[in-house]
Design a protein around this motif. Structure first.
Motif, PDB file in Angstrom:
ATOM      1  N   MET A 119      77.881  27.669   8.600  1.00 16.05           N
ATOM      2  CA  MET A 119      79.023  27.788   7.690  1.00 16.05           C
ATOM      3  C   MET A 119      78.526  27.806   6.241  1.00 16.05           C
ATOM      4  O   MET A 119      77.340  27.613   5.990  1.00 16.05           O
ATOM      5  CB  MET A 119      79.955  26.578   7.876  1.00 16.05           C
ATOM      6  N   GLU A 120      79.474  27.941   5.310  1.00 12.22           N
ATOM      7  CA  GLU A 120      79.140  27.997   3.886  1.00 12.22           C
ATOM      8  C   GLU A 120      78.285  26.813   3.439  1.00 12.22           C
ATOM      9  O   GLU A 120      77.371  26.946   2.656  1.00 12.22           O
ATOM     10  CB  GLU A 120      80.419  28.022   3.040  1.00 12.22           C
ATOM     11  N   LYS A 121      78.596  25.626   3.948  1.00 10.55           N
ATOM     12  CA  LYS A 121      77.918  24.405   3.476  1.00 10.55           C
ATOM     13  C   LYS A 121      76.467  24.301   3.996  1.00 10.55           C
ATOM     14  O   LYS A 121      75.661  23.555   3.469  1.00 10.55           O
ATOM     15  CB  LYS A 121      78.701  23.165   3.894  1.00 10.55           C
ATOM     16  N   ASP A 122      76.154  25.042   5.039  1.00 16.30           N
ATOM     17  CA  ASP A 122      74.818  24.915   5.641  1.00 16.30           C
ATOM     18  C   ASP A 122      73.760  25.586   4.775  1.00 16.30           C
ATOM     19  O   ASP A 122      74.025  26.605   4.140  1.00 16.30           O
ATOM     20  CB  ASP A 122      74.790  25.573   7.028  1.00 16.30           C
ATOM     21  N   PRO A 123      72.532  25.033   4.791  1.00 10.48           N
ATOM     22  CA  PRO A 123      71.457  25.717   4.060  1.00 10.48           C
ATOM     23  C   PRO A 123      71.131  27.055   4.721  1.00 10.48           C
ATOM     24  O   PRO A 123      71.413  27.242   5.914  1.00 10.48           O
ATOM     25  CB  PRO A 123      70.273  24.753   4.185  1.00 10.48           C
ATOM     26  N   LEU A 124      70.525  27.960   3.957  1.00  5.54           N
ATOM     27  CA  LEU A 124      69.970  29.160   4.590  1.00  5.54           C
ATOM     28  C   LEU A 124      68.708  28.728   5.318  1.00  5.54           C
ATOM     29  O   LEU A 124      67.964  27.880   4.827  1.00  5.54           O
ATOM     30  CB  LEU A 124      69.604  30.206   3.533  1.00  5.54           C
ATOM     31  N   VAL A 125      68.472  29.302   6.485  1.00  7.71           N
ATOM     32  CA  VAL A 125      67.270  28.953   7.253  1.00  7.71           C
ATOM     33  C   VAL A 125      66.412  30.207   7.384  1.00  7.71           C
ATOM     34  O   VAL A 125      66.867  31.225   7.907  1.00  7.71           O
ATOM     35  CB  VAL A 125      67.644  28.403   8.649  1.00  7.71           C
ATOM     36  N   MET A 126      65.183  30.120   6.865  1.00  8.73           N
ATOM     37  CA  MET A 126      64.288  31.283   6.949  1.00  8.73           C
ATOM     38  C   MET A 126      62.936  30.846   7.507  1.00  8.73           C
ATOM     39  O   MET A 126      62.656  29.655   7.616  1.00  8.73           O
ATOM     40  CB  MET A 126      64.106  31.920   5.567  1.00  8.73           C
ATOM     41  N   ALA A 127      62.120  31.821   7.861  1.00 10.78           N
ATOM     42  CA  ALA A 127      60.779  31.502   8.366  1.00 10.78           C
ATOM     43  C   ALA A 127      59.794  32.560   7.903  1.00 10.78           C
ATOM     44  O   ALA A 127      60.147  33.721   7.700  1.00 10.78           O
ATOM     45  CB  ALA A 127      60.789  31.431   9.894  1.00 10.78           C
ATOM     46  N   GLY A 128      58.549  32.124   7.724  1.00  6.20           N
ATOM     47  CA  GLY A 128      57.452  33.039   7.411  1.00  6.20           C
ATOM     48  C   GLY A 128      56.224  32.530   8.152  1.00  6.20           C
ATOM     49  O   GLY A 128      56.306  31.538   8.868  1.00  6.20           O
ATOM     50  N   GLY A 149      54.917  39.319   6.586  1.00  2.00           N
ATOM     51  CA  GLY A 149      53.695  39.735   5.900  1.00  2.00           C
ATOM     52  C   GLY A 149      53.292  38.719   4.850  1.00  2.00           C
ATOM     53  O   GLY A 149      53.679  37.550   4.909  1.00  2.00           O
ATOM     54  N   GLU A 150      52.537  39.194   3.875  1.00  2.00           N
ATOM     55  CA  GLU A 150      51.957  38.287   2.882  1.00  2.00           C
ATOM     56  C   GLU A 150      52.990  37.989   1.793  1.00  2.00           C
ATOM     57  O   GLU A 150      53.519  38.894   1.162  1.00  2.00           O
ATOM     58  CB  GLU A 150      50.676  38.923   2.338  1.00  2.00           C
ATOM     59  N   ALA A 151      53.243  36.691   1.618  1.00  2.00           N
ATOM     60  CA  ALA A 151      54.450  36.281   0.876  1.00  2.00           C
ATOM     61  C   ALA A 151      54.239  36.158  -0.631  1.00  2.00           C
ATOM     62  O   ALA A 151      55.192  35.890  -1.358  1.00  2.00           O
ATOM     63  CB  ALA A 151      54.939  34.946   1.429  1.00  2.00           C
ATOM     64  N   GLU A 152      53.026  36.358  -1.115  1.00  2.00           N
ATOM     65  CA  GLU A 152      52.762  36.114  -2.545  1.00  2.00           C
ATOM     66  C   GLU A 152      53.708  36.905  -3.443  1.00  2.00           C
ATOM     67  O   GLU A 152      54.144  36.405  -4.479  1.00  2.00           O
ATOM     68  CB  GLU A 152      51.316  36.464  -2.895  1.00  2.00           C
ATOM     69  N   LYS A 192      67.810  46.564   9.822  1.00  2.00           N
ATOM     70  CA  LYS A 192      67.409  47.075  11.141  1.00  2.00           C
ATOM     71  C   LYS A 192      65.880  47.020  11.289  1.00  2.00           C
ATOM     72  O   LYS A 192      65.358  46.833  12.383  1.00  2.00           O
ATOM     73  CB  LYS A 192      67.853  48.537  11.318  1.00  2.00           C
ATOM     74  N   THR A 193      65.170  47.244  10.172  1.00  2.00           N
ATOM     75  CA  THR A 193      63.702  47.213  10.182  1.00  2.00           C
ATOM     76  C   THR A 193      63.221  46.482   8.936  1.00  2.00           C
ATOM     77  O   THR A 193      64.005  46.207   8.025  1.00  2.00           O
ATOM     78  CB  THR A 193      63.105  48.645  10.146  1.00  2.00           C
ATOM     79  N   VAL A 194      61.915  46.196   8.922  1.00  2.00           N
ATOM     80  CA  VAL A 194      61.332  45.553   7.739  1.00  2.00           C
ATOM     81  C   VAL A 194      59.905  46.073   7.545  1.00  2.00           C
ATOM     82  O   VAL A 194      59.197  46.311   8.528  1.00  2.00           O
ATOM     83  CB  VAL A 194      61.355  44.008   7.888  1.00  2.00           C
ATOM     84  N   ASN A 195      59.519  46.256   6.292  1.00  2.00           N
ATOM     85  CA  ASN A 195      58.137  46.662   5.995  1.00  2.00           C
ATOM     86  C   ASN A 195      57.296  45.415   5.779  1.00  2.00           C
ATOM     87  O   ASN A 195      57.573  44.632   4.858  1.00  2.00           O
ATOM     88  CB  ASN A 195      58.074  47.513   4.722  1.00  2.00           C
ATOM     89  N   LYS A 196      56.293  45.268   6.600  1.00  2.00           N
ATOM     90  CA  LYS A 196      55.401  44.117   6.423  1.00  2.00           C
ATOM     91  C   LYS A 196      54.688  44.222   5.072  1.00  2.00           C
ATOM     92  O   LYS A 196      54.174  45.292   4.737  1.00  2.00           O
ATOM     93  CB  LYS A 196      54.383  44.110   7.571  1.00  2.00           C
ATOM     94  N   GLN A 197      54.663  43.130   4.321  1.00  2.00           N
ATOM     95  CA  GLN A 197      54.067  43.164   2.986  1.00  2.00           C
ATOM     96  C   GLN A 197      52.569  42.876   3.018  1.00  2.00           C
ATOM     97  O   GLN A 197      52.106  42.014   3.777  1.00  2.00           O
ATOM     98  CB  GLN A 197      54.752  42.130   2.086  1.00  2.00           C
ATOM     99  N   ILE A 198      51.849  43.633   2.220  1.00  2.00           N
ATOM    100  CA  ILE A 198      50.389  43.452   2.144  1.00  2.00           C
ATOM    101  C   ILE A 198      50.010  43.343   0.668  1.00  2.00           C
ATOM    102  O   ILE A 198      50.444  44.155  -0.151  1.00  2.00           O
ATOM    103  CB  ILE A 198      49.664  44.666   2.776  1.00  2.00           C
ATOM    104  N   LEU A 199      49.212  42.336   0.385  1.00  2.00           N
ATOM    105  CA  LEU A 199      48.774  42.113  -0.996  1.00  2.00           C
ATOM    106  C   LEU A 199      47.647  43.087  -1.319  1.00  2.00           C
ATOM    107  O   LEU A 199      46.676  43.171  -0.565  1.00  2.00           O
ATOM    108  CB  LEU A 199      48.266  40.672  -1.077  1.00  2.00           C
ATOM    109  N   THR A 200      47.764  43.796  -2.446  1.00  2.00           N
ATOM    110  CA  THR A 200      46.710  44.773  -2.736  1.00  2.00           C
ATOM    111  C   THR A 200      45.504  44.122  -3.410  1.00  2.00           C
ATOM    112  O   THR A 200      44.370  44.457  -3.109  1.00  2.00           O
ATOM    113  CB  THR A 200      47.243  45.924  -3.617  1.00  2.00           C
ATOM    114  N   SER A 201      45.743  43.165  -4.283  1.00  2.00           N
ATOM    115  CA  SER A 201      44.595  42.531  -4.945  1.00  2.00           C
ATOM    116  C   SER A 201      44.548  41.045  -4.614  1.00  2.00           C
ATOM    117  O   SER A 201      45.372  40.261  -5.091  1.00  2.00           O
ATOM    118  CB  SER A 201      44.716  42.721  -6.458  1.00  2.00           C
ATOM    119  N   LEU A 202      43.607  40.664  -3.778  1.00  2.00           N
ATOM    120  CA  LEU A 202      43.505  39.244  -3.408  1.00  2.00           C
ATOM    121  C   LEU A 202      43.082  38.396  -4.614  1.00  2.00           C
ATOM    122  O   LEU A 202      43.528  37.267  -4.772  1.00  2.00           O
ATOM    123  CB  LEU A 202      42.495  39.059  -2.276  1.00  2.00           C
TER     124      LEU A 202
END
Ligand code: SF4
Length: 514
Positions: A119-128, A149-152, A192-202
């Motif tokens: 419901m509105e009062k609940d936190p959003l729940v995400m995962a990585g 993917g890479e979350a930076e 429907k889909t997601v592009n996995k993220q990749i860091l270009t410069s570590l």
């Protein structure tokens, strides 16, 4: 002992810290769905904790699946607030079996287990985390969103959206809509889909453990990442695909990270799937040892070990060394893409036999595609031969033999290959145990074939599998019973070869370059 005392004990042993804005407008609980010592050894968990707190309007706190009696209501370590008080609860999802930790934590935190009931009062729940780049499908019923993917690059945008939307007092669905527009974020309700993220410069994003504690699985060790991905062709390997493509950091940036951010640890852990392919590995280790550090390395490919590297490792007081032959016979090693001959393994152990090392760890897989009966016996033969060499000068040393089931992993060449049955895995392990029963210094790490089958089901499963696991926890029934109740055939799911054109549950992830 009360929760506060328990937490204060943990605080006391932590060195280093992550700056937090106590008055920040957005509150995030970052949860590791396993014990504190495992979570604090996770480079990903510690990095995300730091990245969230880098945003001036965000306060991010940590929580874990604490042991009893502190597991009844999960609170954060920093403010001891329950998870339900936060704007976002973010899970770090690094192992398939941690799905159960996530389910338990949501239930104990009194957050609706199924995303559709929140419901509105609940936190959003995400995962990585790494599993969200492989197969997060069983987790989907329980989360409002994933970071893939890479979350930076993704985390600052998530912070910005949460801050803006909270100021505007936006509704939950509007927040989800705004999050769904960030590259690398997947909102099951919307995308429907997601592009996995990749860091270009570590190099522009140093990755390290800002907090060091003896209560971490790695002990008082500062861990720094050397590179991501791997250029080798092992057909079973999820590390290669999850962190694809192969990239590495400059030596200068690694040394600078240690100099700037190590909170005082004497031991430096170098991490990366293809550590042994790092072009300056010997020089890097030498520099760290010359500064006065002890070093610890993740698994090293046997064909990259040189006398000079062994010499540097001895000076760096390396206590254990890990080699992963994966298969006992050269033929099977070739057929799984490992391509390493027995002589190479013998040569490494020959180099290691003279230095002061307590433990040699050997990793093998059983139940591999194309495995023949002799191959299991070859593990026994190879382990014995390497043990004779390794123990020749130091009889008190140990070899730790880790024999794991082959589990088909998403996005690998072997993703459609069948997994061996629980009975077969148990039988193969017994055969190895029998073959090594006189070898007192070879210690076989305990493994559960049953858990490996469960891991296989979660590795290959879809959202229905996830729902079954949720029911098994809620109704306190076995996972096999819950899976059966939903009409899921485990045999079809993991024990039969799938057609190459099967539409697999993780194909909503667009994986660039694979
Ligand atoms: S098993 Fe090791 S060498 Fe092979 S692809 Fe994976 S990380 Fe690379």
């Amino acid at each position: 002992m009360i929760f506060r005392e328990y937490i204060q004990d943990l605080w006391r042993l932590e060195r280093g810290s992550v700056r937090q804005n106590r008055n920040a407008f957005v509150k995030i609980a970052l949860v590791y769905p396993n014990r504190y010592h495992t979570g604090m050894a996770s480079l990903g968990f510690q990095t995300v904790y730091r990245l969230f707190n880098d945003h001036p309007e965000v306060r991010c706190e940590r929580a874990f699946l604490y042991g009893a009696p502190f597991d009844r209501e999960i609170k954060t370590m920093e403010s001891e607030e329950p998870l339900s008080c936060f704007d976002l609860v973010g899970f770090s999802f690094s192992f398939e079996l941690d799905l159960f930790g996530i389910i338990h934590i949501l239930m104990r935190a009194s957050i609706q287990l199924l995303a559709q009931n929140r419901m509105e009062k609940d936190p959003l729940v995400m995962a990585g985390g790494v599993i969200t780049s492989l197969n997060p499908a069983p987790l989907l019923p329980f989360v409002d969103g994933l970071v893939v993917g890479e979350a930076e690059g993704t985390i600052p945008q998530i912070c910005q959206v949460l801050h803006f939307m909270k100021r505007q007092k936006n509704r939950r669905i509007d927040k989800l809509q705004a999050l769904s527009e960030i590259e690398g974020v997947f909102i099951p309700k919307i995308n429907k889909t997601v592009n996995k993220q990749i860091l270009t410069s570590l190099d522009s994003h140093p990755t390290y453990t800002p907090i060091v504690t003896q209560k971490s699985h790695f002990g008082n060790m500062f861990v720094v990442e050397v590179g991501r991905g791997c250029s080798r062709g092992c057909l079973f390997c999820a590390a290669k695909t999850a962190y694809h493509p192969y990239r590495f950091r400059s030596m200068e940036s690694i040394v600078e990270t240690v100099a700037r951010y190590n909170p005082g640890a004497h031991r430096i852990g170098l991490e990366g799937a293809a550590l042994s392919d790092y072009p300056n590995l010997e020089l890097l280790c030498e520099m760290l040892v010359d500064i006065g550090y002890e070093i610890s390395l993740a698994s090293i490919r046997a064909d990259r070990v040189t006398p000079h590297l062994v010499d540097v490792l001895e000076r760096g007081k390396v206590r254990s060394f890990t080699i992963a032959p994966e298969a006992g016979s050269e033929d099977l090693r070739r057929s799984i893409g490992k391509g390493m001959d027995d002589d190479t393994l013998r040569n490494v152990v020959h180099l290691l036999k003279d230095i002061s090392l307590d433990v040699l760890k050997l990793y093998f897989l059983i139940g591999l595609p194309d495995e023949k009966e002799d191959d299991v016996q070859s593990i026994v033969g190879l382990a014995r031969e390497l043990a004779d060499l390794f123990f020749s000068k130091h009889r008190k040393r140990k070899i730790r033999l880790s024999v794991n089931a082959f589990i088909p992993k998403p996005f690998t060449e072997f993703q459609v290959c069948p997994m061996a049955s629980e009975k077969m895995l148990t039988e193969k392990r017994k055969q190895i145990k029998r073959g090594l029963k006189r070898e007192k210094n070879i210690i076989l790490s305990p493994k559960s074939s049953r858990n490996e089958i469960l891991q296989g089901v979660l590795s290959m499963g879809n959202d229905e599998v996830g729902l079954a696991m949720g029911e098994s926890v809620v109704s306190n029934i076995s996972w096999k019973q819950a899976v059966q109740n939903r009409g899921i055939d485990i045999d079809v799911l993991i024990h039969r070869k799938r057609a190459l054109d099967t539409n697999l549950p993780w194909y909503f992830i667009q994986n660039a370059g694979l």
